[in-house]
Design a protein around this motif. Structure first.
Motif, short mmCIF file in Angstrom:
data_model
loop_
_atom_site.label_atom_id
_atom_site.label_comp_id
_atom_site.label_asym_id
_atom_site.label_seq_id
_atom_site.Cartn_x
_atom_site.Cartn_y
_atom_site.Cartn_z
N THR A 101 -23.29 8.25 18.63
CA THR A 101 -23.01 7.95 20.03
C THR A 101 -22.67 9.24 20.77
O THR A 101 -23.18 9.49 21.86
N TRP A 102 -21.81 10.09 20.18
CA TRP A 102 -21.45 11.36 20.80
C TRP A 102 -22.68 12.24 20.97
O TRP A 102 -22.87 12.84 22.03
N VAL A 103 -23.52 12.33 19.94
CA VAL A 103 -24.72 13.17 19.99
C VAL A 103 -25.61 12.71 21.14
O VAL A 103 -26.04 13.50 21.97
N ARG A 104 -25.89 11.41 21.20
CA ARG A 104 -26.80 10.89 22.23
C ARG A 104 -26.19 10.97 23.63
O ARG A 104 -26.88 11.28 24.59
N ARG A 105 -24.90 10.71 23.75
CA ARG A 105 -24.23 10.80 25.05
C ARG A 105 -24.25 12.24 25.56
O ARG A 105 -24.54 12.49 26.74
N THR A 113 -33.36 13.99 25.31
CA THR A 113 -33.43 12.91 24.33
C THR A 113 -33.27 13.58 22.97
O THR A 113 -33.55 14.76 22.82
N VAL A 114 -32.81 12.85 21.99
CA VAL A 114 -32.56 13.41 20.66
C VAL A 114 -33.69 13.03 19.71
O VAL A 114 -33.97 11.86 19.54
#
Length: 144
Positions: A101-105, A113-114
Motif C-alpha cells: 500500500t505504501w509503495v503504490r500510494r 504506476t508500479v
C-alpha cells in the motif's frame, strides 16, 4: 560435440550456483571467480558474469550495487524480500518490505504506476559501528 558443450555449460552453471550457495554475504563476480579457481574449477570470468546475471534475471539470486560494483547473493526462498547492507563489510540482513500500500500510494503521489520495486537500505552494521567508534577514539588519543 554439442552435447559435450551443453554438459560442460551445465556443470559450470552448477559449480557457480554451489559456490554462490556457500556465500552468506553478497559477492562480486570477480571474487566468486577467484573462489572457483582456488577450488580448482576452470571457469572463465565471462561465464561467471553470464551465469550470475542469468540467476539474477530469473529471481534465483539477488543483486545490489555497492562500492561501484555489482554484487550477487543466492536467494534462500522465492519470497519477495529486501536487505539492510553494511557499506563497509557487506554484511547483509533480510528485512520486511514496506507495505505494498505504501509503495503504490507513494508511486501514485508522483504519477507513477508500479511494475516492480527493490528496497536496499545501506549503512553500518553493529560491528563496523564499533570499529569506527574505536578508530575515532584511537585518533583522538593519538592527537592528544
Amino acid at each position: 560435440m554439442a552435447n559435450e558443450r551443453m554438459e560442460r555449460q551445465t556443470r559450470q552453471k552448477e559449480h557457480i550456483r554451489e559456490a554462490l550457495k556457500e556465500c552468506d554475504e553478497f559477492i562480486s563476480a570477480q571474487e566468486l571467480h577467484r573462489k572457483l579457481e582456488d577450488a580448482g574449477q576452470r571457469i572463465g570470468l565471462a561465464t561467471v558474469y553470464r551465469q550470475l546475471n542469468a540467476l539474477a534475471d530469473s529471481g534465483a539470486a539477488d543483486t545490489i550495487r555497492l562500492g561501484g560494483q555489482q554484487l550477487f547473493r543466492l536467494c534462500g526462498d522465492d519470497v519477495h524480500h529486501h536487505h539492510l547492507v553494511c557499506t563497509r563489510c557487506g554484511h547483509t540482513v533480510e528485512i520486511e518490505p514496506p507495505s505494498e500500500t505504501w509503495v503504490r500510494r507513494t508511486a501514485s503521489k508522483y504519477g507513477f504506476t508500479v511494475s516492480n520495486h527493490t528496497v536496499e537500505v545501506f549503512g553500518l552494521c553493529p560491528d563496523c559501528q564499533k570499529a569506527e567508534e574505536g578508530s575515532a577514539g584511537s585518533k583522538a588519543e593519538s592527537a592528544a
